[in-house]
Structures are given as structure tokens and as C-alpha cells.
Design a protein around this motif. Structure first.
Motif, PDB file in Angstrom:
ATOM      1  N   ARG A 157       0.825  -1.201   0.000  1.00 47.35           N
ATOM      2  CA  ARG A 157       0.000   0.000   0.000  1.00 47.35           C
ATOM      3  C   ARG A 157       0.865   1.258   0.000  1.00 47.35           C
ATOM      4  O   ARG A 157       2.016   1.245   0.435  1.00 47.35           O
ATOM      5  CB  ARG A 157      -0.910   0.021   1.234  1.00 47.35           C
ATOM      6  CG  ARG A 157      -1.821  -1.178   1.347  1.00 47.35           C
ATOM      7  CD  ARG A 157      -2.669  -1.114   2.605  1.00 47.35           C
ATOM      8  NE  ARG A 157      -3.541   0.043   2.630  1.00 47.35           N
ATOM      9  CZ  ARG A 157      -4.316   0.375   3.660  1.00 47.35           C
ATOM     10  NH1 ARG A 157      -4.288  -0.358   4.756  1.00 47.35           N
ATOM     11  NH2 ARG A 157      -5.091   1.439   3.605  1.00 47.35           N
ATOM     12  N   THR A 158       0.296   2.364  -0.473  1.00 51.76           N
ATOM     13  CA  THR A 158       0.899   3.685  -0.325  1.00 51.76           C
ATOM     14  C   THR A 158      -0.109   4.529   0.432  1.00 51.76           C
ATOM     15  O   THR A 158      -1.250   4.681  -0.003  1.00 51.76           O
ATOM     16  CB  THR A 158       1.201   4.327  -1.689  1.00 51.76           C
ATOM     17  OG1 THR A 158       2.113   3.489  -2.399  1.00 51.76           O
ATOM     18  CG2 THR A 158       1.808   5.708  -1.501  1.00 51.76           C
ATOM     19  N   LEU A 159       0.301   5.074   1.572  1.00 57.35           N
ATOM     20  CA  LEU A 159      -0.636   5.728   2.480  1.00 57.35           C
ATOM     21  C   LEU A 159      -0.480   7.243   2.398  1.00 57.35           C
ATOM     22  O   LEU A 159       0.391   7.835   3.026  1.00 57.35           O
ATOM     23  CB  LEU A 159      -0.396   5.224   3.907  1.00 57.35           C
ATOM     24  CG  LEU A 159      -0.470   3.697   4.064  1.00 57.35           C
ATOM     25  CD1 LEU A 159      -0.066   3.283   5.468  1.00 57.35           C
ATOM     26  CD2 LEU A 159      -1.862   3.180   3.719  1.00 57.35           C
ATOM     27  N   ASP A 160      -1.333   7.866   1.581  1.00 59.15           N
ATOM     28  CA  ASP A 160      -1.330   9.319   1.423  1.00 59.15           C
ATOM     29  C   ASP A 160      -2.291   9.967   2.416  1.00 59.15           C
ATOM     30  O   ASP A 160      -3.261   9.356   2.866  1.00 59.15           O
ATOM     31  CB  ASP A 160      -1.764   9.706   0.001  1.00 59.15           C
ATOM     32  CG  ASP A 160      -0.761   9.274  -1.056  1.00 59.15           C
ATOM     33  OD1 ASP A 160       0.451   9.299  -0.760  1.00 59.15           O
ATOM     34  OD2 ASP A 160      -1.194   8.900  -2.159  1.00 59.15           O
ATOM     35  N   ASP A 161      -2.013  11.259   2.734  1.00 55.74           N
ATOM     36  CA  ASP A 161      -2.935  12.075   3.522  1.00 55.74           C
ATOM     37  C   ASP A 161      -3.368  11.372   4.810  1.00 55.74           C
ATOM     38  O   ASP A 161      -4.547  11.377   5.167  1.00 55.74           O
ATOM     39  CB  ASP A 161      -4.158  12.427   2.665  1.00 55.74           C
ATOM     40  CG  ASP A 161      -4.874  13.668   3.171  1.00 55.74           C
ATOM     41  OD1 ASP A 161      -4.201  14.541   3.739  1.00 55.74           O
ATOM     42  OD2 ASP A 161      -6.114  13.743   3.034  1.00 55.74           O
ATOM     43  N   SER A 162      -2.409  10.747   5.493  1.00 50.27           N
ATOM     44  CA  SER A 162      -2.729   9.915   6.652  1.00 50.27           C
ATOM     45  C   SER A 162      -1.784  10.185   7.818  1.00 50.27           C
ATOM     46  O   SER A 162      -0.655  10.636   7.640  1.00 50.27           O
ATOM     47  CB  SER A 162      -2.630   8.424   6.288  1.00 50.27           C
ATOM     48  OG  SER A 162      -3.456   8.104   5.205  1.00 50.27           O
ATOM     49  N   PHE A 163      -2.274   9.893   9.009  1.00 48.53           N
ATOM     50  CA  PHE A 163      -1.439   9.874  10.206  1.00 48.53           C
ATOM     51  C   PHE A 163      -1.370   8.409  10.622  1.00 48.53           C
ATOM     52  O   PHE A 163      -2.369   7.813  10.989  1.00 48.53           O
ATOM     53  CB  PHE A 163      -2.070  10.711  11.327  1.00 48.53           C
ATOM     54  CG  PHE A 163      -1.098  11.069  12.431  1.00 48.53           C
ATOM     55  CD1 PHE A 163      -0.522  10.094  13.241  1.00 48.53           C
ATOM     56  CD2 PHE A 163      -0.760  12.406  12.663  1.00 48.53           C
ATOM     57  CE1 PHE A 163       0.363  10.423  14.237  1.00 48.53           C
ATOM     58  CE2 PHE A 163       0.131  12.745  13.677  1.00 48.53           C
ATOM     59  CZ  PHE A 163       0.692  11.754  14.466  1.00 48.53           C
ATOM     60  N   ILE A 164      -0.170   7.832  10.530  1.00 49.17           N
ATOM     61  CA  ILE A 164      -0.012   6.384  10.699  1.00 49.17           C
ATOM     62  C   ILE A 164       0.788   6.099  11.964  1.00 49.17           C
ATOM     63  O   ILE A 164       1.882   6.656  12.149  1.00 49.17           O
ATOM     64  CB  ILE A 164       0.713   5.770   9.481  1.00 49.17           C
ATOM     65  CG1 ILE A 164       0.094   6.296   8.170  1.00 49.17           C
ATOM     66  CG2 ILE A 164       0.657   4.253   9.524  1.00 49.17           C
ATOM     67  CD1 ILE A 164       1.100   6.620   7.104  1.00 49.17           C
ATOM     68  N   ILE A 165       0.253   5.244  12.812  1.00 47.31           N
ATOM     69  CA  ILE A 165       0.922   4.900  14.064  1.00 47.31           C
ATOM     70  C   ILE A 165       1.224   3.402  14.074  1.00 47.31           C
ATOM     71  O   ILE A 165       0.322   2.577  13.893  1.00 47.31           O
ATOM     72  CB  ILE A 165       0.045   5.243  15.282  1.00 47.31           C
ATOM     73  CG1 ILE A 165      -0.251   6.748  15.331  1.00 47.31           C
ATOM     74  CG2 ILE A 165       0.722   4.790  16.582  1.00 47.31           C
ATOM     75  CD1 ILE A 165      -1.264   7.140  16.391  1.00 47.31           C
ATOM     76  N   LEU A 166       2.495   3.081  14.265  1.00 49.20           N
ATOM     77  CA  LEU A 166       2.915   1.692  14.474  1.00 49.20           C
ATOM     78  C   LEU A 166       3.273   1.538  15.944  1.00 49.20           C
ATOM     79  O   LEU A 166       4.247   2.121  16.415  1.00 49.20           O
ATOM     80  CB  LEU A 166       4.110   1.345  13.591  1.00 49.20           C
ATOM     81  CG  LEU A 166       4.813   0.010  13.882  1.00 49.20           C
ATOM     82  CD1 LEU A 166       3.854  -1.164  13.745  1.00 49.20           C
ATOM     83  CD2 LEU A 166       6.017  -0.177  12.965  1.00 49.20           C
ATOM     84  N   ASP A 167       2.476   0.760  16.662  1.00 48.52           N
ATOM     85  CA  ASP A 167       2.681   0.566  18.089  1.00 48.52           C
ATOM     86  C   ASP A 167       3.376  -0.766  18.348  1.00 48.52           C
ATOM     87  O   ASP A 167       3.325  -1.671  17.519  1.00 48.52           O
ATOM     88  CB  ASP A 167       1.317   0.598  18.792  1.00 48.52           C
ATOM     89  CG  ASP A 167       1.429   0.761  20.293  1.00 48.52           C
ATOM     90  OD1 ASP A 167       2.358   1.450  20.749  1.00 48.52           O
ATOM     91  OD2 ASP A 167       0.579   0.204  21.016  1.00 48.52           O
ATOM     92  N   GLU A 168       4.042  -0.892  19.501  1.00 51.05           N
ATOM     93  CA  GLU A 168       4.765  -2.119  19.864  1.00 51.05           C
ATOM     94  C   GLU A 168       5.771  -2.526  18.784  1.00 51.05           C
ATOM     95  O   GLU A 168       5.905  -3.697  18.428  1.00 51.05           O
ATOM     96  CB  GLU A 168       3.780  -3.263  20.130  1.00 51.05           C
ATOM     97  CG  GLU A 168       2.834  -3.024  21.285  1.00 51.05           C
ATOM     98  CD  GLU A 168       3.521  -3.061  22.649  1.00 51.05           C
ATOM     99  OE1 GLU A 168       4.676  -3.530  22.717  1.00 51.05           O
ATOM    100  OE2 GLU A 168       2.917  -2.612  23.634  1.00 51.05           O
ATOM    101  N   ALA A 169       6.468  -1.529  18.258  1.00 54.87           N
ATOM    102  CA  ALA A 169       7.361  -1.757  17.112  1.00 54.87           C
ATOM    103  C   ALA A 169       8.571  -2.610  17.444  1.00 54.87           C
ATOM    104  O   ALA A 169       9.250  -3.103  16.534  1.00 54.87           O
ATOM    105  CB  ALA A 169       7.819  -0.416  16.536  1.00 54.87           C
ATOM    106  N   GLN A 170       8.841  -2.817  18.733  1.00 54.24           N
ATOM    107  CA  GLN A 170       9.965  -3.691  19.092  1.00 54.24           C
ATOM    108  C   GLN A 170       9.731  -5.125  18.621  1.00 54.24           C
ATOM    109  O   GLN A 170      10.672  -5.916  18.505  1.00 54.24           O
ATOM    110  CB  GLN A 170      10.203  -3.680  20.608  1.00 54.24           C
ATOM    111  CG  GLN A 170       9.185  -4.438  21.447  1.00 54.24           C
ATOM    112  CD  GLN A 170       7.968  -3.604  21.797  1.00 54.24           C
ATOM    113  OE1 GLN A 170       7.820  -2.487  21.314  1.00 54.24           O
ATOM    114  NE2 GLN A 170       7.114  -4.141  22.641  1.00 54.24           N
ATOM    115  N   ASN A 171       8.472  -5.454  18.325  1.00 59.96           N
ATOM    116  CA  ASN A 171       8.141  -6.806  17.888  1.00 59.96           C
ATOM    117  C   ASN A 171       8.035  -6.935  16.370  1.00 59.96           C
ATOM    118  O   ASN A 171       7.439  -7.894  15.859  1.00 59.96           O
ATOM    119  CB  ASN A 171       6.831  -7.258  18.548  1.00 59.96           C
ATOM    120  CG  ASN A 171       7.000  -7.505  20.028  1.00 59.96           C
ATOM    121  OD1 ASN A 171       8.070  -7.907  20.482  1.00 59.96           O
ATOM    122  ND2 ASN A 171       5.970  -7.247  20.802  1.00 59.96           N
TER     123      ASN A 171
END
Length: 324
Positions: free
Chosen positions: A224-238
């Protein structure tokens, strides 16, 4: 033994400082091993010179916060005491004067409570990609969601995308009962809780149904390409290194990414390197990408959480010393 006197200028600030049943005063006495007595508008601090000096600075800082309308509780005392110990009590005004990020559904302003949190919020606002690493309770997820909701409400972006690796299910969620949403929901509960707090359950549901708020497992971000978005990746250590690269390269035009994680709580199978650990080295110094490190001093949960984190840090440090 010395004695210091502090005079109160405002009765309401005095009441906040003392707390219910004088619990805050008792905590200060225990923290600094001093005796605190009061009479009218006068507070007397008595004890060893170094302790009394630190306590005086802490009390004055707490009174400043109380006059600014801040609530004084055990967590506030711990955070202020840490600033005083580091000689950073002169920076408290920069925290209290920081801008409100978002207003919750109940009308409560969301603001930075520590210097680390202020750096984190400033980084989100100033950079396209922000990667925040820190222990539990430092507000990594909550503040990221608050920033996302603010950007959505002010129409800076048109949708919020939340994702998290489902390590326990190995990113293979097919065997779990229910549809995709029901399969991934348990892994994104902290993000949901923050969104409910900001938007309220009904408003969140409407946004979700319109597709303005999207929740998906990390594996479904591929391609995917995510335009016009606020993207949060949580628990990224995993995440693995491959997953982290895949996620970051989803960034589209007019979008922001916030990555959060705690590198002391990696749940990946043995032999798998954490993508969060790797990316902190790979992207160091890249323009428009901020790397923020929060510590136990930024913990804003129950005061015991800060003590637990300190205890673990000491334990692991002793282990390193033993091995070396």
C-alpha cells in the motif's frame, strides 16, 4: 540540621500542595527524610542541609504548578523531584507553557507532563517520521494518538491508520474466530482505549465506519501507499527488520508516521532481531526523521511504575557488570 521557611501566596495552591489528608506533605517528608510543619501561610522544612535544600526547590516548583492549575499527586511529586535532582527545575515552566495537543471527549487538555514528553510532541509536530523508544507508562502511544486526532480534527490529514504486530499469532490470524477486525482487535486495545478517550465511543464508531479511522495488522500494510494519513505503528519492538522497512516505505504524500516501542520488552522468537533496534541505527541522522528516547523519568502512570522500571534497570546493570 537547618530550617527553611516557605510562605504561601495563594490558599488554593496551598491546598493542592498538601493534598487529601496531607498525603503530599507526608510523601515529601519520606522522599527527603525531613520534617515539614505548617502554620497559617508558613511552611517550615527541617532536616539535613542537602535534603532541605532539595525539598525547598521541589516545594517551590510544586507550588508553581499548583498556581498554573495543575493537579499535585504522587506522580507529579516524583516527576518534579527528578527534575530537581537533575538541576532541571528551571525548565518546569517550559512544560507547563507547552501547547495543548488535543482535548479529550471529557474536555480534558492533553499536554506534555515531562521534558521527554515535550521533546516527543515537538518532534511529532516538526518531523514527518518520529520514532519513540521508552518504557511502559511514558505516554508513547497516548500522545501519538492525541497528535493524530488533533491532525484529523484540524483537517491536516483525512484518516488515521493504526497498526501493531500481532506477534503472539505470528501475523497469521486466520485460525482465530471472527472476521479480520475481531481477530486483530485484542492486539490494538491500547490504541482503541486512547481513541475512545479522545473521541468518545460513538464518534469513534462513526469515523471507523466511514473509513476515516482504520485498524489493521502490520502484515496487511504490504503493497500500500498511504497518502494524507497519520499512521501509528505501536509495539514496534516486535517487528522484524523486513517488517519495519516495509512499514516505513508505505509513507505517502502529506502523511506522518509515528513509531513507538520498548526495546526492553521484545517478544520475537529467539534468533529474530528487532526491527526497532535496527532502525535506530540505520536512520540516525536522516533529515526529517526524529529519534526520541524516553526514560523512567517520563513515566506518568502510578508512581510504583517508575520504581519498578528503576529496579529492573539496576538489576540488568548489575548483570552487565557481572558478565564483564
Amino acid at each position: 540540621m537547618i530550617e527553611k521557611i516557605i510562605r504561601f501566596e495563594a490558599i488554593d495552591a496551598q491546598a493542592k500542595l498538601f493534598g487529601q489528608f496531607d498525603e503530599n506533605i507526608k510523601r515529601l517528608e519520606k522522599e527527603y527524610q525531613i520534617q515539614i510543619t505548617s502554620h497559617g501561610d508558613v511552611l517550615k522544612l527541617r532536616g539535613e542541609e542537602t535534603n532541605v535544600s532539595l525539598a525547598e526547590r521541589t516545594v517551590n516548583s510544586l507550588l508553581f504548578l499548583a498556581q498554573k492549575g495543575e493537579e499535585i499527586d504522587s506522580g507529579t511529586i516524583d516527576r518534579v523531584a527528578a527534575l530537581v535532582e537533575d538541576g532541571d527545575d528551571d525548565k518546569i515552566s517550559s512544560i507547563t507553557d507547552s501547547d495543548c495537543i488535543c482535548i479529550t471527549q471529557k474536555g480534558k487538555p492533553v499536554k506534555a507532563k515531562t521534558l521527554g514528553q515535550k521533546r516527543y510532541i515537538d518532534a511529532i509536530q516538526s518531523n514527518t517520521v518520529t520514532i519513540a523508544v521508552g518504557p511502559a507508562g511514558t505516554g508513547k502511544t497516548y500522545l501519538a494518538v492525541a497528535a493524530a486526532v488533533n491532525a484529523y480534527r484540524s483537517k491536516q490529514i483525512s484518516r488515521i491508520i493504526l497498526t501493531r504486530p500481532a506477534v503472539e499469532a505470528g501475523e497469521k490470524l486466520g485460525f482465530l474466530p471472527g472476521d479480520l477486525q475481531q481477530k486483530i482487535d485484542p492486539y490494538l486495545r491500547p490504541l482503541y482505549d486512547a481513541l475512545y478517550d479522545m473521541l468518545g465511543a460513538e464518534s469513534f464508531q462513526r469515523c471507523h465506519e466511514r473509513g476515516d479511522i482504520e485498524v489493521a495488522p502490520l502484515a496487511y500494510m504490504r503493497g500500500r501507499t498511504l497518502d494524507d494519513s497519520f499512521i501509528i505503528l505501536d509495539e514496534a519492538q516486535n517487528t522484524t527488520g523486513e517488517q519495519m522497512k516495509m512499514f516505513l516505505t508505505r509513507l505517502g504524500f502529506n502523511s506522518k508516521i509515528v513509531v513507538t516501542g520498548d526495546i526492553t520488552q521484545i517478544d520475537l522468537p529467539d534468533g529474530k532481531a528487532s526491527g526497532l533496534k535496527e532502525v535506530l541505527k540505520i536512520l540516525r541522522g536522516v533529515e526529517d526523521i526524529a529519534l526520541i528516547h524516553l526514560t523512567g523519568k517520563d513515566v506518568v502512570r502510578h508512581h510504583l511504575v517508575q520504581q519498578i522500571i528503576k529496579a529492573y534497570e539496576k538489576y540488568y546493570d548489575r548483570g552487565k557488570d557481572t558478565r564483564s
